[in-house]
Design an enzyme around this catalytic site. Structure first.
Site, PDB file in Angstrom:
ATOM      1  N   ASP A 170       0.839  -1.198   0.000  1.00  0.00           N
ATOM      2  CA  ASP A 170       0.000   0.000   0.000  1.00  0.00           C
ATOM      3  C   ASP A 170       0.874   1.248   0.000  1.00  0.00           C
ATOM      4  O   ASP A 170       0.580   2.224  -0.692  1.00  0.00           O
ATOM      5  CB  ASP A 170      -0.897  -0.034   1.239  1.00  0.00           C
ATOM      6  CG  ASP A 170      -1.758   1.204   1.372  1.00  0.00           C
ATOM      7  OD1 ASP A 170      -2.607   1.422   0.498  1.00  0.00           O
ATOM      8  OD2 ASP A 170      -1.562   1.953   2.352  1.00  0.00           O
ATOM      9  N   GLU A 209      -1.818  -5.196  -3.882  1.00  0.00           N
ATOM     10  CA  GLU A 209      -0.846  -4.462  -3.078  1.00  0.00           C
ATOM     11  C   GLU A 209       0.249  -5.388  -2.560  1.00  0.00           C
ATOM     12  O   GLU A 209       1.429  -5.014  -2.528  1.00  0.00           O
ATOM     13  CB  GLU A 209      -1.555  -3.776  -1.910  1.00  0.00           C
ATOM     14  CG  GLU A 209      -2.468  -2.643  -2.344  1.00  0.00           C
ATOM     15  CD  GLU A 209      -3.223  -2.008  -1.209  1.00  0.00           C
ATOM     16  OE1 GLU A 209      -3.743  -0.899  -1.385  1.00  0.00           O
ATOM     17  OE2 GLU A 209      -3.295  -2.630  -0.118  1.00  0.00           O
TER      18      GLU A 209
END
Length: 229
Positions: free
Chosen positions: A49, A121
């Site tokens: 992320d 991610e």
């Protein structure tokens, strides 16, 4: 460690060849099938992320030297939101190579938006750990290239548009209600429902800020309204 033909094909679609394929395997391992010796991808998701966020923030900053923070923020949110990550995951067939438990497979885990976004991610983090930030940045910029070009279209303020539409119909402003919150504190997932005076409503869920999920819910309701006219 030898990589399977399936994972090799995925690496080709991803645009990165892993020197440490065990990182890719971990990134694709959902908690429903993890064990003490086979960890899931949650830690990688946390790192990925941040890798994604920095790459896209840097790209947006460089692409428009005159943009204000108020202009950059909605563009950034449009690019990093869960729906976008999940869409890109679908484009590269990530769902086909996810390692899921039987119960998750039975409930359509390979198509679940939140699950795909998290895995996307995690894969970016695996690239970062395998070959460094430049390699991860290269993959992100290639996979997000079209969305970066069209980011202004994707970053339209759906909440404002919905409020203006409601007021034009003589309604009060839309109401937004948080109907669910889950996930760890560092990466919460929200479900938000938006409703109009006439009873029409729509919901959206995903990671990020409440505002970004409210935007997604507003967009969903706008599309519902447009589809009924």
């Amino acid at each position: 460690m030898k990589i399977s033909a399936e994972l090799q094909a995925f690496s080709d679609r991803l645009g990165h060849q892993f020197a440490r394929p065990e990182l890719l395997q971990r990134a694709l391992t959902h908690g429903s099938i993890s064990t003490a010796t086979r960890p899931d991808n949650q830690r990688l998701e946390f790192l990925g992320d941040r890798v994604l966020g920095l790459t896209l923030a840097e790209a947006l900053f460089a692409a428009d030297r005159t943009a204000t923070e108020g202009q950059l923020a909605p563009r950034y949110n449009a690019l990093v939101k869960g729906e976008t990550c999940a869409a890109i995951a679908r484009e590269i067939g990530l769902g086909d190579v996810l390692k899921l438990g039987r119960s998750e497979m039975k409930t359509g885990g390979r198509r679940k938006e939140a699950l795909l976004a998290d895995a996307m991610e995690a894969v970016l983090a695996a690239i970062y750990l395998d070959a460094g930030f430049d390699a991860a940045r290269k993959v992100v910029l290639e996979l997000w290239a079209n969305r970066l070009k069209n980011v202004d279209d994707d970053a339209r303020d759906a909440k404002t548009a919905l409020q203006e539409w409601a007021q034009a119909q003589g309604m009060t402003p839309p109401s937004y209600v948080q109907t669910r919150r889950s996930g760890p504190d560092h990466a919460p997932e929200f479900e938000i429902t938006v409703q109009l005076d006439d009873g029409r409503q729509a919901s959206a869920s995903g990671k990020g800020t409440k505002r970004s999920i409210e935007q997604a819910a507003a967009q969903a309701l706008l599309e519902q309204i447009e589809g009924s006219t």
